[in-house]
Design a protein around this motif. Structure first.
Motif: not given
Ligand SMILES: Nc1nc2c(c(CN[C@H]3C=C[C@H](O)[C@@H]3O)cn2[C@@H]2O[C@H](COP(=O)(O)O)[C@@H](O)[C@H]2O)c(=O)[nH]1
Length: 366
Positions: A99, A124, A237, A267, A269-271, A338-339, A342-343, A346
């Motif tokens: 991931n 993702y 992460k 977590f 990440d980059y988002r 966090d979730f 991220y959502d 997106k």
């Molecule tokens: N902080 C954080 N980072 C997350 C997620 C998720 C997906 N989680 C799902 C599960 C439950 C939630 O409701 C989400 O639906 C992916 N990532 C990270 O993002 C990056 C991908 O970005 P893009 O290329 O734009 O898809 C990559 O580093 C990936 O590891 C999260 O939830 N939190």
């Protein structure tokens, strides 16, 4: 001592415990929050804006309430596995092994994308779709025996699993294969070839499971030096999001039952840094802001990148504390915040509402 005689040492320990004299070892800590606070206190290119964090806490809480946001949303997504069994544990373990780093420099139409179930998936979701498609095609991509078989699990097979509907390949495929190989070997050596044995080793502790992953798997050991500090900075992460995905998928029961899930942080990440900046919670220095807006690559482990990740973790922690202060007894934790972020990010991306690009770091850590 014959088999049916109890071990006298064990009896002594049990007696002490029953007499309340035995303090079992302190609940484990991951050290991530301590690391994040340290880097944040020593950051000059990323700063937290407390007023915006306070406002964000109120807005996030209100929207989460309005959307009835909960761990149950995890399984609601069409691509996420539904069965609450060992196969789903293997799926989530495989998913969070890989991931990382889906971003592309190409325009939207040309970036790596995957067609599955008549839809186009990127980021993702392209990872999750690729794993589901491989299983549909009879490729045992979630089986650690397969990962170790150098005849079967080759780079060409992985290229097939992640084949794109555009000319761009999924990034870091060789590194993804190396993660599978290493994980397969460690699971064989220490966990009877299946991640369910890792979970039982953690004995219901989320922090312990994160620490086991960091201890035994190099590809989960997301810790780095920061400006000469002796102790490494721990972000962990993918280890943390693995625990969070198990907890959310199994809704806190079965393989997702962790009595200390609230110790899991955001977590890095980059988002999420991107949305925290858009909400005014994270402020960038002019040179960093210019580099992010110019989509210049920011090398992993460089000070800017460490500050972005650490300040994001600390920022979500302060938002979590503010929500708890405004709403005592809430079940909202850093995982759900966090979730949600991220959502939300997106959705903003889909609607073309990004006010600043995400930062560009290419690495296996996120
Ligand atoms: N902080 C954080 N980072 C997350 C997620 C998720 C997906 N989680 C799902 C599960 C439950 C939630 O409701 C989400 O639906 C992916 N990532 C990270 O993002 C990056 C991908 O970005 P893009 O290329 O734009 O898809 C990559 O580093 C990936 O590891 C999260 O939830 N939190």
């Amino acid at each position: 001592m014959s088999d049916d005689e109890a071990d006298p040492e064990l009896l002594a320990l049990l007696r002490q415990h029953l007499q309340g004299k035995l303090t079992l070892s302190e609940d484990p800590e991951t050290g991530v929050l301590e690391s994040a606070e340290y880097v944040c206190d020593n950051s000059i290119d990323v700063a937290l804006d407390m007023r915006s964090c306070k406002n964000a806490a109120a807005a996030i809480y209100a929207q989460m309430q309005q959307q009835e946001y909960s761990a149950a949303k995890w399984s609601a997504h069409e691509l996420h596995p539904k069965a609450k069994d060992e196969a789903t544990v293997a799926f989530i373990f495989t998913m969070d092994l890989l991931n990382f780093s889906f971003w592309s420099e190409k325009p939207e139409a040309d970036r790596f994308a995957l067609s599955y179930r008549d839809k186009r998936w990127t980021g993702y979701w392209s990872l999750v779709a690729a794993l589901q498609r491989a299983l549909d095609e009879g490729i045992p991509i979630t089986d650690s025996h397969f990962w170790q078989d150098e005849e079967e699990c080759t780079l060409d097979v992985l290229k097939h699993v992640f084949r794109s509907s555009t000319d761009e390949e999924m990034p870091l495929l060789k590194e993804r294969l190396a993660c599978l190989r290493e994980a397969g070997t460690v699971l064989y050596q220490k966990y009877k070839c299946h991640p369910v044995n890792l979970i039982s080793e953690a004995n219901g502790s989320a922090a312990a499971l994160v620490n086991l992953l960091a201890r035994d798997f190099g590809c989960f050991r997301d810790e780095h030096r920061f400006e000469g500090r002796r102790k490494p900075i721990r972000f962990l992460k993918r280890a943390q999001i693995l625990v969070a995905d198990l907890w959310a998928c199994f809704e806190g029961a079965g393989y997702g039952a962790f009595q200390d899930i609230d110790k899991i942080t955001m977590f890095a990440d980059y988002r999420v840094p991107q949305i925290l900046n858009s909400m005014g919670c994270l402020a960038y220095s002019p040179p960093l802001d210019a580099a992010v807006r110019a989509k210049r690559e920011i090398p992993q482990g460089q000070s800017w990148e460490m500050q972005l990740r650490a300040c994001s973790i600390w920022c979500v922690e302060l938002i979590r504390r503010e929500i708890l202060k405004q709403h005592p007894g809430t079940t909202i934790n850093a995982v759900l915040i966090d979730f949600f972020l991220y959502d939300t990010m997106k959705k903003m991306e889909l609607e073309g509402l990004e006010s600043i690009p995400h930062h560009r770091t290419r690495s296996i850590w996120y």
